[in-house]
Design an enzyme around this catalytic site. Structure first.
Site, PDB file in Angstrom:
ATOM      1  N   GLU A  38       0.825  -1.207   0.000  1.00  0.00           N
ATOM      2  CA  GLU A  38       0.000   0.000   0.000  1.00  0.00           C
ATOM      3  C   GLU A  38       0.864   1.264   0.000  1.00  0.00           C
ATOM      4  O   GLU A  38       0.553   2.240  -0.674  1.00  0.00           O
ATOM      5  CB  GLU A  38      -0.921   0.015   1.232  1.00  0.00           C
ATOM      6  CG  GLU A  38      -2.100  -0.919   1.107  1.00  0.00           C
ATOM      7  CD  GLU A  38      -3.017  -0.533  -0.050  1.00  0.00           C
ATOM      8  OE1 GLU A  38      -3.328   0.663  -0.202  1.00  0.00           O
ATOM      9  OE2 GLU A  38      -3.407  -1.424  -0.821  1.00  0.00           O
ATOM     10  N   CYS A 193     -12.319   2.247 -14.851  1.00  0.00           N
ATOM     11  CA  CYS A 193     -12.637   3.668 -14.651  1.00  0.00           C
ATOM     12  C   CYS A 193     -11.321   4.453 -14.632  1.00  0.00           C
ATOM     13  O   CYS A 193     -10.954   5.098 -13.646  1.00  0.00           O
ATOM     14  CB  CYS A 193     -13.404   3.864 -13.341  1.00  0.00           C
ATOM     15  SG  CYS A 193     -14.135   5.497 -13.187  1.00  0.00           S
ATOM     16  N   CYS A 200     -16.501   2.709 -19.938  1.00  0.00           N
ATOM     17  CA  CYS A 200     -17.814   2.705 -19.271  1.00  0.00           C
ATOM     18  C   CYS A 200     -18.712   1.563 -19.745  1.00  0.00           C
ATOM     19  O   CYS A 200     -19.516   1.045 -18.973  1.00  0.00           O
ATOM     20  CB  CYS A 200     -18.513   4.036 -19.485  1.00  0.00           C
ATOM     21  SG  CYS A 200     -17.608   5.416 -18.777  1.00  0.00           S
ATOM     22  N   CYS A 203     -18.214  -1.356 -17.583  1.00  0.00           N
ATOM     23  CA  CYS A 203     -18.232  -1.105 -16.132  1.00  0.00           C
ATOM     24  C   CYS A 203     -19.482  -1.724 -15.483  1.00  0.00           C
ATOM     25  O   CYS A 203     -20.602  -1.539 -15.982  1.00  0.00           O
ATOM     26  CB  CYS A 203     -18.198   0.397 -15.908  1.00  0.00           C
ATOM     27  SG  CYS A 203     -18.361   0.854 -14.178  1.00  0.00           S
TER      28      CYS A 203
HETATM   29  S1  SF4 Z   1     -19.560   4.158 -15.777  1.00  0.00           S
HETATM   30 FE1  SF4 Z   1     -18.016   3.155 -14.514  1.00  0.00          FE
HETATM   31  S2  SF4 Z   1     -16.129   3.456 -15.701  1.00  0.00           S
HETATM   32 FE2  SF4 Z   1     -17.597   4.926 -16.471  1.00  0.00          FE
HETATM   33  S3  SF4 Z   1     -17.247   6.772 -15.288  1.00  0.00           S
HETATM   34 FE3  SF4 Z   1     -18.870   5.639 -14.271  1.00  0.00          FE
HETATM   35  S4  SF4 Z   1     -17.805   4.449 -12.714  1.00  0.00           S
HETATM   36 FE4  SF4 Z   1     -16.271   5.098 -14.185  1.00  0.00          FE
END
Ligand code: SF4
Length: 361
Positions: A38, A193, A200, A203
């Site tokens: 970390e 992200c 996205c 995601c």
């Molecule tokens: S959809 Fe997921 S990858 Fe896209 S901005 Fe939102 S949290 Fe981030």
């Protein structure tokens, strides 16, 4: 503030299929191994950290080994990672864990946060990843995911923004599988992200993401207000001697290069020249000033000039070096010394090494 639905289920499902499960610190998971990883991962990417981490663990496999190691060894193992205060704190922390806690890391936030260099997020990571205890984390990756998902505007260095993000982190952290969830959130930020061009469409929480709905992913999290980075000019007194040695000084513990070895540093060329001529009993005309080299730190840019002098075998060095308090030492350039060295000095020594290899005196 009304919270959105918990994201843990979707994030864990994604983790089972796409998360990273074979990083070196995920094996034989102990508080020591998680803690070192970390600290190394603060401001440094996983791919950069892995070889440093493996070298570090091979040489210092336990907190007792780290506590007992000389500072030069710890800083040498850190050379190239930057932000050396992390390494000094790591060393101090290991000593404190051994002296005050019999080598066992405290098992609560308060006890962990009382140790040098351990903030709330690092403490949360140790608790969740190594002890499977429910505790939120908020490293750079998690901040980005949560700021975008919840549309938290502003720079996370501001108290109100940080408080809002911690509150979301706390809300989403599950009671079960907390180690996997913590790793999953770090992975989601690192691989999906991402800072620029987040994926996205892949995601697992895209349906509820505020930034995506607004088409404003790049606006979250807000950027740190820009300040002009000042330029600092420094002159380094660089003395070499046959057959290939360089004179270095151990810096005091505080400051950006605290505990590292580097040539003595001055505000002006005259100071460096005077130091060389005085310390090595040399006439000023043997000193030459090299072209500047540059290095950018977080808070300033360094423009460093080397004021150089070389002692051939036909010239006996003055004895003040040998008399100086242990902070000055001649080191061989081939191979480079096994002590902590700042990155620009590693490059300087490589250049000196190539040059002195060509000299015949
Ligand atoms: S959809 Fe997921 S990858 Fe896209 S901005 Fe939102 S949290 Fe981030």
């Amino acid at each position: 503030m009304k919270e959105k639905d918990h994201i843990a289920g979707a994030v864990l499902h994604w983790f089972d299929q796409h998360g990273r499960k074979d990083l070196p610190w995920q094996k034989q998971r102990t508080p020591y191994r998680v803690w070192v990883s970390e600290i190394m991962l603060q401001q440094t990417q996983v791919s950069t950290v892995i070889p440093f981490y493996e070298r570090f663990m091979a040489q210092l496999p336990t907190v007792e080994d780290l506590a007992a190691a000389p500072e030069d060894t710890v800083l040498h193992l850190w050379t190239g990672l930057g932000y050396y205060a992390r390494a000094r704190n790591l060393h101090r922390c290991a000593k404190q864990v051994c002296d005050a806690h019999d080598g066992v890391f405290p098992q609560d936030l308060e006890g962990l946060e009382a140790l040098p260099g351990i903030g709330r997020s690092t403490a949360g990571a140790i608790l969740s990843l190594a002890m499977d205890t429910r505790a939120p984390i908020l490293d750079g990756n998690v901040k980005r995911v949560l700021a975008r998902y919840h549309g938290v505007a502003g720079w996370p260095g501001q108290r109100a923004v940080s408080d809002a993000l911690w509150s979301h982190a706390e809300h989403h952290t599950p009671r079960a599988r907390v180690a996997d969830y913590t790793q999953a959130m770090m992975d989601l930020g690192a691989t999906c992200c991402t800072r620029s061009r987040p994926a996205c469409e892949l995601c697992p929480i895209n349906s509820g993401c505020t930034a995506r709905a607004l088409g404003q992913q790049s606006d979250f999290p807000g950027r740190k207000p820009r300040k002009a980075i000042p330029l600092r000019k420094r002159w380094l007194a660089v003395a070499t001697r046959a057959p290939g040695e360089v004179l270095l000084q151990k810096r005091p513990d505080s400051g950006i290069w605290g505990g590292l070895w580097a040539p003595p540093e001055f505000d002006e060329a005259e100071g460096a020249t005077e130091w060389i001529t005085d310390t090595l009993s040399l006439p000023p005309d043997v000193c030459q000033v090299d072209a500047a080299f540059h290095h950018t730190f977080t808070h300033f840019k360094l423009e460093a000039h080397s004021v150089r002098a070389h002692l051939g075998t036909n010239r006996a060095p003055g004895n003040r070096v040998e008399c100086a308090a242990g902070s000055l030492k001649w080191f061989s350039l081939h191979p480079p010394p096994s002590v902590g060295l700042p990155a620009p000095i590693v490059r300087l020594l490589a250049r000196l090494s190539a040059e002195t290899a060509l000299r015949s005196d």
